[in-house]
Write a protein that holds these residues in place. Sequence first.
Motif, PDB file in Angstrom:
ATOM      1  N   ALA A  41       0.820  -1.210   0.000  1.00 63.58           N
ATOM      2  CA  ALA A  41       0.000   0.000   0.000  1.00 63.58           C
ATOM      3  C   ALA A  41       0.853   1.259   0.000  1.00 63.58           C
ATOM      4  O   ALA A  41       1.945   1.297   0.578  1.00 63.58           O
ATOM      5  CB  ALA A  41      -0.917   0.007   1.217  1.00 63.58           C
ATOM      6  N   ILE A  42       0.341   2.292  -0.665  1.00 59.80           N
ATOM      7  CA  ILE A  42       0.954   3.614  -0.567  1.00 59.80           C
ATOM      8  C   ILE A  42       0.522   4.233   0.754  1.00 59.80           C
ATOM      9  O   ILE A  42      -0.669   4.231   1.071  1.00 59.80           O
ATOM     10  CB  ILE A  42       0.508   4.507  -1.741  1.00 59.80           C
ATOM     11  CG1 ILE A  42       1.008   3.920  -3.071  1.00 59.80           C
ATOM     12  CG2 ILE A  42       1.023   5.931  -1.564  1.00 59.80           C
ATOM     13  CD1 ILE A  42       0.551   4.703  -4.287  1.00 59.80           C
ATOM     14  N   PRO A  43       1.439   4.742   1.547  1.00 56.90           N
ATOM     15  CA  PRO A  43       1.047   5.319   2.842  1.00 56.90           C
ATOM     16  C   PRO A  43       0.113   6.512   2.679  1.00 56.90           C
ATOM     17  O   PRO A  43       0.198   7.262   1.703  1.00 56.90           O
ATOM     18  CB  PRO A  43       2.387   5.750   3.446  1.00 56.90           C
ATOM     19  CG  PRO A  43       3.405   4.946   2.730  1.00 56.90           C
ATOM     20  CD  PRO A  43       2.881   4.746   1.346  1.00 56.90           C
ATOM     21  N   GLN A  44      -0.770   6.661   3.626  1.00 59.65           N
ATOM     22  CA  GLN A  44      -1.622   7.845   3.671  1.00 59.65           C
ATOM     23  C   GLN A  44      -0.763   9.078   3.927  1.00 59.65           C
ATOM     24  O   GLN A  44       0.187   9.037   4.707  1.00 59.65           O
ATOM     25  CB  GLN A  44      -2.651   7.711   4.795  1.00 59.65           C
ATOM     26  CG  GLN A  44      -3.721   6.661   4.568  1.00 59.65           C
ATOM     27  CD  GLN A  44      -4.827   7.136   3.632  1.00 59.65           C
ATOM     28  OE1 GLN A  44      -4.939   8.327   3.378  1.00 59.65           O
ATOM     29  NE2 GLN A  44      -5.610   6.207   3.130  1.00 59.65           N
ATOM     30  N   PHE A 499       9.225  12.059  -1.554  1.00 62.48           N
ATOM     31  CA  PHE A 499       7.797  11.832  -1.356  1.00 62.48           C
ATOM     32  C   PHE A 499       7.204  12.774  -0.305  1.00 62.48           C
ATOM     33  O   PHE A 499       5.997  12.948  -0.227  1.00 62.48           O
ATOM     34  CB  PHE A 499       7.539  10.385  -0.909  1.00 62.48           C
ATOM     35  CG  PHE A 499       7.726   9.360  -2.012  1.00 62.48           C
ATOM     36  CD1 PHE A 499       8.253   9.706  -3.240  1.00 62.48           C
ATOM     37  CD2 PHE A 499       7.375   8.040  -1.815  1.00 62.48           C
ATOM     38  CE1 PHE A 499       8.438   8.778  -4.250  1.00 62.48           C
ATOM     39  CE2 PHE A 499       7.540   7.081  -2.821  1.00 62.48           C
ATOM     40  CZ  PHE A 499       8.082   7.458  -4.033  1.00 62.48           C
ATOM     41  N   GLY A 500       8.064  13.366   0.514  1.00 60.95           N
ATOM     42  CA  GLY A 500       7.579  14.282   1.537  1.00 60.95           C
ATOM     43  C   GLY A 500       6.786  13.609   2.628  1.00 60.95           C
ATOM     44  O   GLY A 500       5.867  14.211   3.197  1.00 60.95           O
ATOM     45  N   ARG A 501       7.096  12.371   2.940  1.00 67.16           N
ATOM     46  CA  ARG A 501       6.387  11.653   4.003  1.00 67.16           C
ATOM     47  C   ARG A 501       7.253  10.500   4.480  1.00 67.16           C
ATOM     48  O   ARG A 501       8.300  10.214   3.916  1.00 67.16           O
ATOM     49  CB  ARG A 501       5.057  11.117   3.496  1.00 67.16           C
ATOM     50  CG  ARG A 501       5.188  10.233   2.258  1.00 67.16           C
ATOM     51  CD  ARG A 501       3.893   9.526   1.959  1.00 67.16           C
ATOM     52  NE  ARG A 501       3.828   8.981   0.619  1.00 67.16           N
ATOM     53  CZ  ARG A 501       4.492   7.917   0.196  1.00 67.16           C
ATOM     54  NH1 ARG A 501       5.303   7.279   1.031  1.00 67.16           N
ATOM     55  NH2 ARG A 501       4.390   7.483  -1.052  1.00 67.16           N
ATOM     56  N   ARG A 502       6.764   9.846   5.549  1.00 63.02           N
ATOM     57  CA  ARG A 502       7.448   8.669   6.065  1.00 63.02           C
ATOM     58  C   ARG A 502       7.454   7.562   5.016  1.00 63.02           C
ATOM     59  O   ARG A 502       6.508   7.420   4.265  1.00 63.02           O
ATOM     60  CB  ARG A 502       6.736   8.150   7.326  1.00 63.02           C
ATOM     61  CG  ARG A 502       6.804   9.061   8.517  1.00 63.02           C
ATOM     62  CD  ARG A 502       5.872   8.552   9.614  1.00 63.02           C
ATOM     63  NE  ARG A 502       6.235   7.197  10.033  1.00 63.02           N
ATOM     64  CZ  ARG A 502       7.067   6.943  11.041  1.00 63.02           C
ATOM     65  NH1 ARG A 502       7.582   7.930  11.733  1.00 63.02           N
ATOM     66  NH2 ARG A 502       7.364   5.704  11.374  1.00 63.02           N
ATOM     67  N   ARG A 541      -1.338   8.462  -5.379  1.00 63.37           N
ATOM     68  CA  ARG A 541      -1.513   8.692  -3.947  1.00 63.37           C
ATOM     69  C   ARG A 541      -2.466   7.648  -3.401  1.00 63.37           C
ATOM     70  O   ARG A 541      -3.205   6.988  -4.166  1.00 63.37           O
ATOM     71  CB  ARG A 541      -2.051  10.096  -3.663  1.00 63.37           C
ATOM     72  CG  ARG A 541      -3.467  10.343  -4.151  1.00 63.37           C
ATOM     73  CD  ARG A 541      -4.013  11.669  -3.629  1.00 63.37           C
ATOM     74  NE  ARG A 541      -5.360  11.946  -4.135  1.00 63.37           N
ATOM     75  CZ  ARG A 541      -6.471  11.453  -3.605  1.00 63.37           C
ATOM     76  NH1 ARG A 541      -6.405  10.663  -2.553  1.00 63.37           N
ATOM     77  NH2 ARG A 541      -7.658  11.738  -4.116  1.00 63.37           N
ATOM     78  N   ALA A 542      -2.469   7.526  -2.101  1.00 65.64           N
ATOM     79  CA  ALA A 542      -3.381   6.576  -1.470  1.00 65.64           C
ATOM     80  C   ALA A 542      -4.789   7.156  -1.450  1.00 65.64           C
ATOM     81  O   ALA A 542      -4.977   8.368  -1.315  1.00 65.64           O
ATOM     82  CB  ALA A 542      -2.923   6.293  -0.044  1.00 65.64           C
ATOM     83  N   PRO A 543      -5.806   6.319  -1.616  1.00 68.29           N
ATOM     84  CA  PRO A 543      -7.183   6.812  -1.463  1.00 68.29           C
ATOM     85  C   PRO A 543      -7.436   7.185  -0.008  1.00 68.29           C
ATOM     86  O   PRO A 543      -6.717   6.748   0.896  1.00 68.29           O
ATOM     87  CB  PRO A 543      -8.032   5.624  -1.909  1.00 68.29           C
ATOM     88  CG  PRO A 543      -7.160   4.434  -1.716  1.00 68.29           C
ATOM     89  CD  PRO A 543      -5.744   4.881  -1.925  1.00 68.29           C
TER      90      PRO A 543
END
Length: 546
Positions: A41-44, A499-502, A541-543
């Motif tokens: 999964a792509i992280p939220q 990605f600007g995220r964890r 992106r994640a839904p």
Amino acid sequence: MSATLAALPLGCKGTVGSAGGSDGSGSSTGNGGSGTVAPNAIPQASRIPRLNHEQYDNTIQDLFNAPQLTPSNSLPPEAVGSMDDRAWTGYKDSAAALAKTAISTPAIHDFILPCTPSGDGAACASQFITSFGARVFRRPLTSAEQTRFETLYAKRAETTATGSFDEGIELLLEGFLQSPSFLSRAELSTERVGDNIRLNGYELASRLSYALWDSMPDQALFDAAAKDELSTEEQIRAQALRMLKEPRAHDMVRTFHERYLRMEGTEGARWTDFVRDETLFPAFKSETIPYLKEETLRYVDYIVFEKQAGFQGLLTDNTAFVNNLTAPLYGLDGTAYGTELTQATLDPTQRSGLFTRVGFLASHAQVVRTSPILRGALIQKYVLCRKIGSPPAGAEMTPLPEITPDIVTTRQRVTVQTSPDECNFCHSVINPTGFPFEHYNAVGSWQDMDTGKPVDSTGTALFGEREVAYQGPVDFSKALGDAPEAQSCYAKNWVEFAFGRRAEGIDLKIIDTLAKKMQSPDYKILDLLVDIVVTDTFKSRAPEAP
């Protein structure tokens, strides 16, 4: 040796986790993650991430073609999460000041206006709204937005002093620059492809530009988005290769390595605000300090862009950039250099790569001695991505044991000081990654002797779960450059930066793939950057969570 230990209750108590765990600074893991995101999964993440201060400055500079502007200087400190009153007031004030500057500065005024006004200026104002609006929002305006800004211009007589054309444009600028569509990089697409949401061309253009330039898209990216030419891997790869040739890519690589080396934030003061005993180290002058950070970043720029090397090259090259102040620290004749940093070749038996530059070594030392703890902790935490808890309050100020006939060198004194179980718990991992640098004194110069005793820079360090033996700093640097654990950590840092995220979920597979590629000496750091932005994850992106 077990790499995951439980906290102890007393003294130097702390925690040491396995490599790939959280770095203790809130960033994510390269190999472990939080465990809350499914593997594929792509992280939220936020769909409307706010521009950080650097992005805000860079974007304003590009919008106005005015590199001298640094409006974030007037903003409150950066913060994540919802906009609070203090931040909102700062953005509104900044927007008003920037709008006034743009109108009163002929070069900016002429750059942003696409036409010469006539009559009431409404037609030219409408053109400005269309052209500037598409750039400031990083997408074409909707019909409703176009109408709303045209209405704002029409009301200039009621809201400005004279209702002139320029006052109307200033009013529009102020409105654009305080809009959430400018302050945030909204990703509003809803087209579901498989389990994820595919970004539209303009959203992907923004992701690319902020990943590789830390700023807004240029006209070529806008054109590609308009023509739907950012939909294939080949198209994105071609844009990325083009973008990495631009000067702005150098700034992006510099910014990444400032974070990688902790030159900014709470730990950044180590690089810029320290004192060394100049009577003990006459080759060092306080005015040298600004050059230490700059020389390190010049070295990085050379490795990435001129030499086009990979991670191994970053950690093993013996090139430096010196001037009359820094050359003596490397054992070179300072009189042979001027004030400008000039390329030089260092003794390959003494210097090898990023962590043998005087910048890292001098900034991670004490006033009169080395600090294998500071040097080793940075390597474990940020180069090997091992979780290490914060030291006890005041630990850094604790004096080393007094010198005795049997305990003389810094290495010996640190070993004695950290030998109790409650200290050794962490320091058995930290110290061995600092000991290879004991050949470099408190100002980063080479030393064969420490307090009259021969330096011992050999040992065995823990890289992830592996014990790695080394015979001094050059050997250690090569081992670190070749280490899959360090390569994975470097890739993880880049993925999070882009990605600007964890990094979690499918990111960990991307990191594993990149780390495997990095094992080839022919794989460039520039290859790594391109491979990150062509991943399916980068394009999606994640839904929203149900």
